[in-house]
Scaffold this active site. Structure first.
Site, short mmCIF file in Angstrom:
data_model
loop_
_atom_site.label_atom_id
_atom_site.label_comp_id
_atom_site.label_asym_id
_atom_site.label_seq_id
_atom_site.Cartn_x
_atom_site.Cartn_y
_atom_site.Cartn_z
N GLY A 181 -18.39 -18.61 -43.09
CA GLY A 181 -17.10 -19.25 -42.89
C GLY A 181 -16.17 -18.74 -41.83
N GLY A 183 -16.44 -18.74 -38.50
CA GLY A 183 -16.56 -19.35 -37.18
C GLY A 183 -15.41 -20.28 -36.83
CB CYS A 186 -17.38 -22.51 -39.73
SG CYS A 186 -18.08 -22.46 -41.40
#
Length: 347
Positions: A181, A183, A186
């Protein structure tokens, strides 16, 4: 249900405290690392930065460019076997030794992976990548790939806790990819409520991996060279970058014009854009867990990777680390409530 009370930290929660140094110049810092991998026995040396296995980042062109800087690319999994054949035929062994072949975990993926690896004995690295590395299916797939390719260097993920790092290394992974998570494109944490602050994940997972003779990749969460340095300082053996390497002429993203400016499309691999392109849309039983953004065209990636490496070298001089290998030992993190002075905008 249970609650863990320990505070977990991301890159924005800390700074690195400076220390006395005998280094006179950034040019004295060696960013190259040498690793001998647990299961394959292979040895690799280079700058342990990896372009993320996203189709708007890790193209063949990106791999060829970054290899000139001794940097790796986890080439995305959506190239055909035929395209791989053309790429392998056009590149030197030095370039191919800085390439990871990405794979999903289906039977079709396994067959394709084997066909690609057969193209050249210089393709030594495999990147097995699924969003949820806590699946037993991933562990079984790692065992299967290890049995079929005992000489390959296998990375697998993504996970964020030491128990699963150990599980994957025992199953046959040389390197474990860490990050759920963090990114820039993301949205897993938003859509699912699941995740782990990236710096704490790196610190804890590195401890688990190194205890078994494995390595980790810190995957995601870096938005500047300082974050890359913090990831290495926290114990990451490799750092994987997506957004920082997107938007370049080598990235492979779709170029569009907006208000007279060249922009490049960049999206997460669980986004609507990615699933429309590769899976015929978002399946009814799931949600998209990524976003699509337009980035200003950045030109050649050479300038960006030089800037990143220059920043990490500077970090090393601030703490007296003559090599990247020494950075973790020389790092003391301090918790902070501010990172930079933004009176004239962000860097």
């Amino acid at each position: 249900m249970r609650i863990e009370q320990d505070l977990k930290l991301g890159f924005k929660d800390v700074l690195i405290r400076p220390k006395r140094s005998t280094l006179k110049s950034r040019s004295q810092v060696d960013l190259n690392r040498q690793f001998t991998f647990k299961h394959s026995g292979k040895t690799w040396s280079g700058v342990p930065i990896i372009a993320a296995n996203m189709d708007s980042v890790a193209s063949f062109e990106m791999a060829a460019s970054l290899a000139q800087h001794n940097v790796m690319t986890a080439v995305h999994k959506h190239y055909s076997v035929e395209q791989w054949g053309e790429f392998v035929a056009s590149q030197t062994a030095e370039v191919l030794q800085h390439v990871m072949v990405s794979s999903g975990t289906s039977d079709t993926d396994f067959i394709k992976l084997s066909e690609i690896l057969a193209k050249s004995e210089d393709l030594n690295f495999i990147c097995i990548d699924i969003a949820n590395g806590y699946s037993e299916h991933l562990v079984d797939y790692v065992r299967k790939v290890r049995q079929a390719h005992p000489q390959a260097v296998i990375s697998a993920g993504n996970v964020v806790t030491g128990d699963m790092v150990e599980e994957l290394i025992i199953a046959g992974a040389d390197i474990v990819k860490v990050g759920i998570g963090p990114g820039s494109v993301c949205t897993t944490r938003v859509k699912t409520g699941v995740g782990y602050p990236q710096l704490s994940a790196i610190i804890e997972c590195a401890d688990a991996a190194h205890g078994l003779g494995g390595q980790i990749i810190g995957d995601g969460g870096c938005s500047c060279a300082g974050d890359v340095a913090k990831a290495f300082g926290g114990g990451a053996d490799f750092v994987m970058l997506g957004g920082m390497l997107a938007g370049h002429e080598q990235s492979g993203g779709e170029v569009v014009e907006q208000d007279g400016k060249m922009m490049v499309k960049f999206y997460g691999m669980s986004s609507q854009s990615a699933m429309d392109k590769h899976s015929g849309g978002v399946a009814k039983y799931r949600a998209a867990e990524g976003k699509t953004v337009l980035l200003p065209f950045k030109g050649s990636v050479d300038n960006t990777i030089n800037d990143i490496m220059g920043g990490v070298r500077s970090t090393c001089t601030y703490v007296g680390a003559a090599s990247l290998k020494e950075l973790t030992k020389r790092t003391t993190f301090i918790r902070v409530q501010e990172q930079e002075n933004n009176v004239y905008g962000k860097e």
